[in-house]
Design a protein around this motif. Structure first.
Motif, PDB file in Angstrom:
ATOM      1  N   ILE A 162      -3.321  -3.137   7.232  1.00 57.45           N
ATOM      2  CA  ILE A 162      -3.233  -2.028   8.194  1.00 57.45           C
ATOM      3  C   ILE A 162      -2.978  -0.694   7.497  1.00 57.45           C
ATOM      4  N   MET A 163      -3.229  -0.645   6.210  1.00 57.52           N
ATOM      5  CA  MET A 163      -3.029   0.614   5.472  1.00 57.52           C
ATOM      6  C   MET A 163      -3.727   1.815   6.127  1.00 57.52           C
ATOM      7  N   CYS A 201      -0.921   7.205  10.910  1.00 56.42           N
ATOM      8  CA  CYS A 201       0.377   7.375  11.579  1.00 56.42           C
ATOM      9  C   CYS A 201       1.300   8.282  10.773  1.00 56.42           C
ATOM     10  N   LEU A 202       1.319   8.063   9.459  1.00 56.43           N
ATOM     11  CA  LEU A 202       2.156   8.925   8.630  1.00 56.43           C
ATOM     12  C   LEU A 202       1.686  10.370   8.732  1.00 56.43           C
ATOM     13  N   THR A 252      -1.303  15.742   0.129  1.00 56.36           N
ATOM     14  CA  THR A 252      -0.669  14.827  -0.809  1.00 56.36           C
ATOM     15  C   THR A 252      -0.494  13.455  -0.172  1.00 56.36           C
ATOM     16  N   GLN A 253       0.016  13.485   1.060  1.00 51.96           N
ATOM     17  CA  GLN A 253       0.269  12.217   1.738  1.00 51.96           C
ATOM     18  C   GLN A 253      -1.037  11.446   1.939  1.00 51.96           C
ATOM     19  N   LEU A 254      -2.081  12.141   2.366  1.00 57.51           N
ATOM     20  CA  LEU A 254      -3.368  11.482   2.581  1.00 57.51           C
ATOM     21  C   LEU A 254      -3.867  10.860   1.280  1.00 57.51           C
ATOM     22  N   ARG A 279      -4.177   6.895   1.060  1.00 53.09           N
ATOM     23  CA  ARG A 279      -5.580   6.496   0.948  1.00 53.09           C
ATOM     24  C   ARG A 279      -5.786   5.591  -0.257  1.00 53.09           C
ATOM     25  N   SER A 280      -5.153   5.956  -1.365  1.00 52.12           N
ATOM     26  CA  SER A 280      -5.376   5.202  -2.591  1.00 52.12           C
ATOM     27  C   SER A 280      -4.857   3.773  -2.467  1.00 52.12           C
TER      28      SER A 280
END
Lengths: 459, 281
Positions: free
Chosen positions: B197-198, B204-205, B269-271, B275-276
């Motif tokens: 579910i990443m 969501c983050l 940054t969060q994406l 994502r990685s």
């Protein structure tokens, strides 16, 4: 793909350029009619609507009715929009930026004029200014007149005479009638005794809640603050507002006097100190209107709120000056003045400026308009077009007029017009809240008020 | 086919590009320009260079205080919202009676506007604090936790729905295979469910992070920054600077540009980070 990028870049650049050009065009257009004054022979027949940004939420619906009548009589639509309490500057700022800005707006005195001077038309030749009974009240700069006062108001401590009479009849009462209360010392003595007897008197506290919710703290950070300002700047030389306006620094000489009355309010209140941060002016007025307290500091505009409660009798609503313990305060009257001045937007075309002025003249001279001003808006209007019998008849307005004419008493002029900025007031209000919650020492409140005064004035 | 797309792309994309430019790029460019100007309304401006940026940081501590408060708030609410939403999602994907009913109920708060929520919660919280002789503005901590509760209440349902759809998309084969290999419930959660579910976690983050950081309505209606400016978040500080202070419109604008850069930096940054970690199915 490269071609696509080129097209994309071209389109975007084009749109940007168009936007930028449109921006330029607009500013050019508006600067051409800057500071033009509507002359009396301007043709207003093309003007279909004018826009009035109202300052007083409590009478918003009354203005709507007046606007409807004006449309019926003159065929000009008056759009009335009302800013929420404490939001006028914000609303005005955003409305002014629109393509259809307010044509009539309000400034709160010399400081307000400084902020909006580029938008205030010179009104010295206008019909309405000729009608102003005391020309010294108007906001002037150089030769021009930019703000016309439209209501004279008074505030002080409103008290419920029925409760006071009940108190004077109790055993060991500290005074026998209101006439004896003419100084802070006496007021404090009576109030503290009343607090001790509050169960017998059937009240929750002597004073209504000292509303300190953000946006509802103007009774303290502006109105009560008037007392120390008046005594500090009423030096005998020059006008008190001018002195206050020119003061680079605030000495806050009468800080202790402010503390006297402020502590008296909060110590003898219907509401615990820690709960005051959630209280609004409407809450306080509701308490007074329901007879749960004997006194509340407010002005004659509050009559509507008291009447709405339906408990307090009209003849029991009286005024007491705000005593703070200054020497010689026995002859002090109510705080009388105005912070309500009409200004006409100089950025709109001449015909619309003229049409806006026509509406104001109609409001303050026509039969219907005058009646509405006196009965619905409840204004003590400072215009020569109003006769002696054309004065508001609500008890608070009558009391204000009576106090103004009382022999041997001096009204306290509204000096807070000289406060450097809204920011100063808001910071002071926030300080007061922290003070009542025990999070700030009084000396820090005073020190911050002085520091903020100096920095805001120089800003 | 590809040639045809190339040929007609500009024509079909034009309406969208134009409206994007009008509604977004032009105001953005104007905003950027205004942050270097002194102005009262956007029609009359005077170029002042970096003056506004200097004032934004040096004149008062409001901006930095608001930044710190916002950061604290964002950290706490991102953790609590995602944790609770995920737990709810796990519970409501089990075969319990009435899951649909619960999903609807939990989602509902998200449909109410922020201002209304703020006023409702200020009444609730003040009502409770009344018994302790306090209001939400008595102490900055009350305001802080009030905001966290409000934000949780509003966003948990929404995030929960996203997590639920992520969880339902996990192939039962994977779970079954893990069970056969002897993985216990915890290992299944860590090694199968979470990696699967990443993408949901990313979104969501992203949503909670940006929403918390940009929070305005709720802050405005719940505490309005009181006591003092102790519970004032960045967006509210910008609003108050722009509208509340005369001559500070440009400073407000400069703060808004700084705010934009911060939000963009955090979000990107969060994406990139989450994502990685996403796995290809």
């Amino acid at each position: 793909m490269r071609k696509f990028k080129k097209v994309l870049a071209g389109t975007l650049a084009g749109v940007l350029a168009v936007g930028a050009l449109a921006g330029c065009g607009e500013s050019n257009g508006s600067s051409t009619n800057n500071n033009t004054t509507p002359t009396n022979n301007t043709d207003t027949s093309g003007v279909k609507s004018i826009y009035f940004l109202n300052f007083k939420p409590e009478i918003a619906d009354k203005y709507e009715a007046i606007a409807a009548k004006y449309k019926e009589e003159k065929g000009v639509e008056v759009r009335v929009q009302t800013a929420a309490s404490g939001e006028y500057e914000k609303t005005l700022t955003s409305e002014m930026a629109k393509s259809d800005p307010p044509t009539i707006f309000q400034i709160n005195g010399p400081v307000g004029y400084e902020n909006w001077k580029e938008y205030c038309a010179d009104l010295k030749d206008s019909e309405l200014y000729q009608l102003v009974s005391d020309k010294s009240l108007a906001v002037k700069s150089g030769d021009g007149v930019y703000g016309i006062p439209y209501v004279v108001e008074g505030y002080g401590i409103i008290y419920n005479n029925a409760i006071m009479t009940k108190y004077f009849a109790t055993e060991g009462a500290k005074a026998a009638s209101m006439d004896e209360i003419n100084s802070y010392a006496k007021l404090a003595e009576v109030v503290e005794d009343m607090t001790a007897k509050k169960a017998d008197l059937g009240i929750d506290g002597v004073f209504a809640a000292t509303s300190l919710k953000t946006g509802d703290d103007w009774r303290w950070q502006t109105h009560l603050m008037n007392m120390p300002l008046y005594y500090e700047f009423n030096t005998g030389t020059g006008d008190v507002i001018t002195n206050c306006l020119e003061a680079k620094e605030l000495e806050f000489k009468y800080a202790d006097n402010y503390k006297n009355i402020f502590d008296l309010y909060t110590n003898n209140s219907t509401t615990e100190k820690n709960l005051l941060g959630g209280k609004t002016v409407a809450d306080s007025m509701a308490e007074f209107a329901a007879g749960k307290c004997a006194m509340v500091q407010n002005g004659n505009w509050a009559w509507g709120d008291i009447k709405a409660g339906g408990v307090v009798k009209e003849e029991d609503v009286k005024y007491l000056p705000i005593y703070t313990g200054v020497a010689g305060e026995e002859t002090q009257g109510l705080c009388i003045g105005t912070e309500n001045y009409f200004a006409i937007n100089s950025e709109v075309d001449e015909a619309t400026q003229k049409a806006s002025m026509d509406f104001l003249v109609w409001l303050f001279t026509s039969e219907y308009g005058k009646k509405a001003v006196v009965n619905d808006l409840g204004f003590v209007a400072p215009f020569t077009s109003f006769g002696d019998d054309e004065k508001p008849t609500d008890p608070l307005a009558k009391e204000v007029l009576a106090w103004m004419e009382k022999d041997g008493f001096t009204s306290v002029k509204w000096s807070f017009a000289g406060i450097p900025s809204e920011q100063w007031k808001n910071d002071f209000g926030a300080s007061l809240l922290k003070y009542v919650q025990g999070q700030k020492e009084w000396t820090d409140v005073v020190a911050d008020a002085k520091a903020s005064w100096a920095s805001e004035r120089s800003a | 086919m590809e040639k045809a797309i190339k040929k007609w792309f500009p024509l079909f994309a034009l309406p969208t590009l134009v409206s994007f430019a009008i509604a977004f790029l032009v105001p953005f460019a104007m905003g950027l320009y205004l942050s270097f100007c002194k102005f009262k309304t956007v029609k009359k401006t005077e170029f002042v260079g970096f003056d506004n940026y200097i004032k934004a940081f040096s004149n008062d501590k409001d901006f930095l205080n608001a930044l710190w408060f916002t950061t604290k708030f964002t950290i706490v609410s991102v953790i609590t919202i995602n944790l609770i939403a995920f737990i709810f999602a796990m519970l409501l994907t089990k075969a319990i009676k009435g899951t649909n009913f619960f999903r609807t109920i939990f989602f509902m708060p998200n449909l109410i506007g922020g201002i209304v929520l703020g006023y409702i919660w200020s009444m609730i919280i003040n009502g409770v604090l009344y018994y302790f002789n306090a209001t939400i503005t008595t102490d900055a901590n009350y305001g802080f936790w009030g905001l966290v509760i409000l934000m949780n209440w509003q966003l948990i349902g929404y995030m929960m729905i996203i997590y639920i759809s992520g969880i339902q998309n996990i192939s039962p084969d994977l779970i079954e295979a893990a069970e056969i290999d002897g993985a216990n419930a915890w290992q299944r959660l860590i090694h199968v469910t979470l990696p699967q579910i990443m993408p949901s976690i990313t979104i969501c983050l992203f949503l909670t992070l940006t929403n918390s950081f940009k929070l305005f309505d709720q802050n405005y209606a719940l505490t309005a920054g009181a006591p003092g400016k102790d519970t004032q978040m960045l967006a509210l500080d910008i609003y108050n600077t722009f509208y509340g202070r005369v001559g500070y419109q440009g400073v407000g604008q400069a703060k808004a540009v700084v705010f934009f850069i911060i939000v963009a930096a955090i979000a990107l940054t969060q994406l990139y980070l989450t994502r990685s970690k996403e796995v290809e199915n």
